[in-house]
Design an enzyme around this catalytic site. Structure first.
Site, PDB file in Angstrom:
ATOM      1  CE1 TYR A 115      13.810  31.544   5.799  1.00 44.73           C
ATOM      2  CE2 TYR A 115      13.962  29.163   5.503  1.00 44.73           C
ATOM      3  CZ  TYR A 115      13.784  30.432   4.970  1.00 44.73           C
ATOM      4  OH  TYR A 115      13.592  30.581   3.633  1.00 44.73           O
TER       5      TYR A 115
ATOM      6  CE  LYS B 201      -0.354  -0.316   5.047  1.00 46.96           C
ATOM      7  NZ  LYS B 201      -1.156  -0.901   6.151  1.00 46.96           N
TER       8      LYS B 201
ATOM      9  CG  MET C 110      10.253  24.063   0.359  1.00 51.75           C
ATOM     10  SD  MET C 110       9.389  25.265  -0.661  1.00 51.75           S
ATOM     11  CE  MET C 110       8.341  26.067   0.551  1.00 51.75           C
TER      12      MET C 110
ATOM     13  NE  ARG D 276      -6.596   0.461  11.362  1.00 49.92           N
ATOM     14  CZ  ARG D 276      -5.366   0.234  10.926  1.00 49.92           C
ATOM     15  NH1 ARG D 276      -4.433   1.162  11.044  1.00 49.92           N
ATOM     16  NH2 ARG D 276      -5.037  -0.924  10.399  1.00 49.92           N
TER      17      ARG D 276
HETATM   18  C1  LIG Z   1      -0.397  -1.931   6.817  1.00 50.74           C
HETATM   19  C2  LIG Z   1      -0.963  -3.223   7.220  1.00 50.74           C
HETATM   20  C3  LIG Z   1      -0.152  -4.358   7.344  1.00 50.74           C
HETATM   21  C4  LIG Z   1       1.356  -4.298   7.242  1.00 50.74           C
HETATM   22  O1  LIG Z   1       1.845  -3.840   8.475  1.00 50.74           O
HETATM   23  P1  LIG Z   1       3.431  -3.649   8.744  1.00 50.74           P
HETATM   24  O2  LIG Z   1       3.485  -3.236  10.157  1.00 50.74           O
HETATM   25  O3  LIG Z   1       3.882  -2.592   7.809  1.00 50.74           O
HETATM   26  O4  LIG Z   1       4.058  -4.963   8.480  1.00 50.74           O
HETATM   27  C5  LIG Z   1      -0.766  -5.582   7.595  1.00 50.74           C
HETATM   28  N1  LIG Z   1      -2.104  -5.665   7.759  1.00 50.74           N
HETATM   29  C6  LIG Z   1      -2.910  -4.589   7.698  1.00 50.74           C
HETATM   30  C7  LIG Z   1      -4.369  -4.745   7.911  1.00 50.74           C
HETATM   31  C8  LIG Z   1      -2.365  -3.335   7.447  1.00 50.74           C
HETATM   32  O5  LIG Z   1      -3.162  -2.256   7.398  1.00 50.74           O
END
Ligand SMILES: *Cc1c(COP(=O)(O)O)cnc(C)c1O
Length: 374
Positions: free
Chosen positions: A263, A39, A311, A141
């Site tokens: 800055y 992802k 930046m 969640r």
């Molecule tokens: C992002 C995610 C993972 C992977 O988790 P990592 O900690 O990056 O290995 C696995 N399962 C779900 C449901 C996730 O959202």
């Protein structure tokens, strides 16, 4: 290796290391299938480069967050299973099906919609529609909470037409192996799963794999560890380093005692010294919180980031680095090469996941394959 990046910064992504990490995780979870979570563009590293390498290494299941990520990945990978973690977006059922994407069903109404769709296409001779079923065992969640799992267990025909694979849940505290919530979630997952029709099961993310074989079940879902983030914080990192961010020094300045840098005059020199400037800033995803806190490595010497991260620029106090190493054109390491991504994250007050997913599009990206830059 000297830089080629037209005086810009260079991000090297070691695809061989990603594959090595995949193999290490698969071995650790031997007996379970090892999926890959890609992802957010493979955690910022480029899903178009990472996913095909993992598929070639034998990975058969990929997880993305969104429908659009799934569609993009399907263009690259014909065979493997692609799961969409965020489920069915409004009106997105047809597109999921058209691209042979497998939704992770997180709500009862999604289960009902996918089942209705499966029944109507079953009537036309298509087989069962695949889906993963996400049970919430403590994240609060996504996923069906206990009460909804019980409701579904009383009416298993609600899953009619759906081939559930896997039934899954997600650990909240897996990176802390002593946390009591791990065992609680495992126990609740087992109980909820037993109430539902039999299906393969998946619970472990990267850190979950290191909680031991009881957590492996049928499928493990690592993301972070593939990309070199330590799945066992507090213990040595078992993963190979994947990301290296380097930049050339583009200016070196002698400054007097009490001069300020950058800055807000945020940094004041305690004595006369030298400041080197590198072309990396928060617009590149190099977090502003590293100002006055982070480090770079110049000629093998760790030097502090002084002043605020701008930046497009970051300033280093190179007073203690060898003079011939701290000059214009010399490359310094900002992530990797002695500065572990998790350490950089700690200094920035965040986690490695955010460091990687923040990596910007302005770096020259080099992918290492077969031991050489590709
Ligand atoms: C992002 C995610 C993972 C992977 O988790 P990592 O900690 O990056 O290995 C696995 N399962 C779900 C449901 C996730 O959202």
């Amino acid at each position: 290796m000297s830089g080629t990046g037209a005086s810009g910064a260079e991000l090297t992504i070691d695809l061989d290391a990603v594959v090595a990490n995949y193999r290490r995780l698969a071995e650790r979870a031997a007996g379970a299938e090892c999926a890959a979570v890609v992802k957010a563009d493979a955690y910022g590293l480029g899903a178009d480069r990472v996913a095909p390498r993992l598929a070639a290494a034998g990975c058969r299941s990929f997880f993305v967050a969104t429908l659009d990520e799934g569609i993009a990945l399907r263009r690259l990978l014909t065979e493997p299973d692609i799961y969409v973690l965020n489920g069915i977006p409004p009106g997105g059922g047809d597109e999921l099906a058209a691209h042979r994407l497998i939704p992770v069903l997180n709500r009862l109404d999604e289960v009902a919609a996918w089942s209705a769709r499966a029944r109507s296409s079953e009537a036309t001779g298509a087989g069962l529609a695949r889906a993963a079923l996400h049970l919430d065992t403590g994240m609060n969640r996504l996923g069906l909470p206990e009460s909804e799992v019980e409701a579904l267990a009383r009416r298993p025909e609600g899953l009619g037409g759906i081939a559930v694979a896997p039934v899954m849940s997600h650990l909240a505290c897996a990176e802390d192996s002593d946390h009591p919530k791990n065992a609680e979630q495992l126990a609740l997952f087992r109980r909820l799963r037993a109430a539902l029709p039999a299906a393969p099961a998946s619970l472990a993310n990267s850190s979950g794999i290191f909680l031991g074989p009881r957590y492996h079940l049928d499928l493990v879902r690592p993301g972070a560890a593939l990309y070199g983030i330590n799945p066992t914080p507090g213990a040595p990192n078992p993963m190979a380093e994947v990301v290296r961010l380097r930049a050339p020094i583009i200016q070196v300045r002698e400054v007097a005692e009490a001069a300020t840098v950058g800055y807000g005059g945020a940094h004041r020199m305690a004595g006369p010294g030298r400041i080197a400037t590198v072309p990396v800033g928060y617009a590149d995803g190099f977090l502003r919180s590293l100002g006055q806190r982070g480090f770079a490595v110049v000629g093998g010497v760790r030097v502090p980031i002084v002043g605020r991260v701008s930046m497009d620029l970051t300033t280093l106090d190179v007073s203690l680095a060898p003079a011939d190493e701290a000059r214009v054109g010399v490359w310094v390491d900002l992530i990797g090469g002695g500065l572990d991504v998790d350490e950089v994250a700690g200094l920035a007050g965040t986690i490695g996941y955010e460091i990687l997913t923040a990596l910007g599009g302005r770096y020259r990206r080099l992918y290492r394959e077969g031991g050489t830059p590709a």
